[in-house]
Design a protein around this motif. Structure first.
Motif, PDB file in Angstrom:
ATOM      1  N   ASP A  95       0.802  -1.220   0.000  1.00 22.87           N
ATOM      2  CA  ASP A  95       0.000   0.000   0.000  1.00 22.87           C
ATOM      3  C   ASP A  95       0.839   1.277   0.000  1.00 22.87           C
ATOM      4  O   ASP A  95       0.339   2.346   0.315  1.00 22.87           O
ATOM      5  CB  ASP A  95      -0.956   0.004   1.194  1.00 22.87           C
ATOM      6  N   TYR A  96       2.118   1.177  -0.368  1.00 22.01           N
ATOM      7  CA  TYR A  96       2.954   2.370  -0.508  1.00 22.01           C
ATOM      8  C   TYR A  96       2.867   2.852  -1.957  1.00 22.01           C
ATOM      9  O   TYR A  96       2.850   2.045  -2.887  1.00 22.01           O
ATOM     10  CB  TYR A  96       4.403   2.076  -0.152  1.00 22.01           C
ATOM     11  N   GLN A  97       2.825   4.160  -2.143  1.00 23.01           N
ATOM     12  CA  GLN A  97       2.720   4.714  -3.494  1.00 23.01           C
ATOM     13  C   GLN A  97       4.103   5.028  -4.043  1.00 23.01           C
ATOM     14  O   GLN A  97       4.939   5.644  -3.378  1.00 23.01           O
ATOM     15  CB  GLN A  97       1.869   5.978  -3.489  1.00 23.01           C
ATOM     16  N   TYR A 104       9.061   5.322  -2.512  1.00 20.54           N
ATOM     17  CA  TYR A 104       7.747   4.807  -2.124  1.00 20.54           C
ATOM     18  C   TYR A 104       7.346   5.456  -0.797  1.00 20.54           C
ATOM     19  O   TYR A 104       8.157   5.491   0.151  1.00 20.54           O
ATOM     20  CB  TYR A 104       7.798   3.296  -1.921  1.00 20.54           C
ATOM     21  N   LYS A 106       3.966   6.416   2.160  1.00 20.65           N
ATOM     22  CA  LYS A 106       2.615   6.223   2.671  1.00 20.65           C
ATOM     23  C   LYS A 106       2.336   7.316   3.698  1.00 20.65           C
ATOM     24  O   LYS A 106       3.167   7.572   4.583  1.00 20.65           O
ATOM     25  CB  LYS A 106       2.464   4.845   3.327  1.00 20.65           C
ATOM     26  N   MET A 144       1.142  14.906  -1.095  1.00 17.57           N
ATOM     27  CA  MET A 144       0.354  13.902  -0.382  1.00 17.57           C
ATOM     28  C   MET A 144      -0.426  14.549   0.757  1.00 17.57           C
ATOM     29  O   MET A 144      -1.581  14.189   1.023  1.00 17.57           O
ATOM     30  CB  MET A 144       1.273  12.794   0.148  1.00 17.57           C
TER      31      MET A 144
END
Length: 233
Positions: A95-97, A104, A106, A144
């Motif tokens: 679930d890390y972008q 990466y 989150k 983010m």
């Protein structure tokens, strides 16, 4: 042991943390042994070999190792030293972008119960509290943060990975690097860091992308990072 043949055995005990539903405490800790042997061949060159083993017979599929060998001659007696750096990164969190070329990340919008809790949660995912190393990285975290307006998230700050808990005003990352060496030291406001109430020793990032010192025990959202270099072959 002959003068032309030398063997060295080095065992490194490594602990890797795995996060999964229903994982027991016994499964969380794995032991990996690293054996390094070195010998001097007939031409006088030292040859080093390494072997990696795991207590559960499952060696990480992705790992790196560097071996540095130094030779010495003192009063006609030859000796050498081996230093090994073995890195077996944790699995990439699903679930890390990915932000190509940066890393990466989150953003945990559910607040942590202080800096240590935030750091622990990142580690349990296989990452670490984010460390800003460039203008690009600062822009990623700012973008983010902007996905959650203050009317929704109701926080201006989020924990990131630096502090000055050792000595006031001397900031270091969670890995012990001086903050000045990270490549990004833009503070959120001209009066920061201010150690308000003489009780702000942990690192945070503001919605505007600048960094700030903040209380280590406050409840804040936080940014986790998975090191992009761990995915390189």
């Amino acid at each position: 042991m002959s003068k032309t043949s030398v063997a060295l055995l080095l065992i490194l005990w490594l602990t890797s943390t795995i996060t999964s539903q229903g994982v027991t405490s016994a499964e969380l800790n794995k032991t990996i042994s690293l054996t390094i042997a070195s010998r001097k061949n007939q031409t006088g060159h030292f040859i080093s070999q390494a072997a990696v083993n795991s207590d559960d017979h499952k060696v990480p599929s992705h790992w790196k190792m560097e071996i540095l060998q130094s030779n010495y001659d003192h009063s006609g007696i030859q000796s050498f030293r081996l230093a090994a750096n073995f890195v077996a990164p944790p699995p990439l969190p699903a679930d890390y972008q990915l932000f190509p070329g940066v890393g990466y990340y989150k953003f945990h919008t559910t607040v942590a119960n202080g800096f240590e809790d935030a750091s622990l949660q990142c580690a349990m995912e296989g990452g670490h509290l984010a460390i800003l190393n460039s203008e690009s990285e600062h822009q990623v975290l700012q973008a983010m943060f902007a996905r959650y307006p203050e009317s929704q998230l109701k926080h201006e700050w989020a924990f990131v990975g630096f502090h000055d808990r050792g000595k006031e005003g001397e900031f270091y990352t969670i890995f012990g690097q001086p903050l000045q060496s990270t490549g990004f030291t833009r503070w959120s406001h001209s009066f920061q860091p201010d150690d308000a109430g003489k009780a702000e020793d942990c690192g945070s990032i503001h919605r505007n992308g600048g960094i700030n010192d903040i209380g280590c025990g406050v409840k804040l959202p936080f940014f986790c990072e998975y090191d992009l270099s761990w995915t390189e072959n």
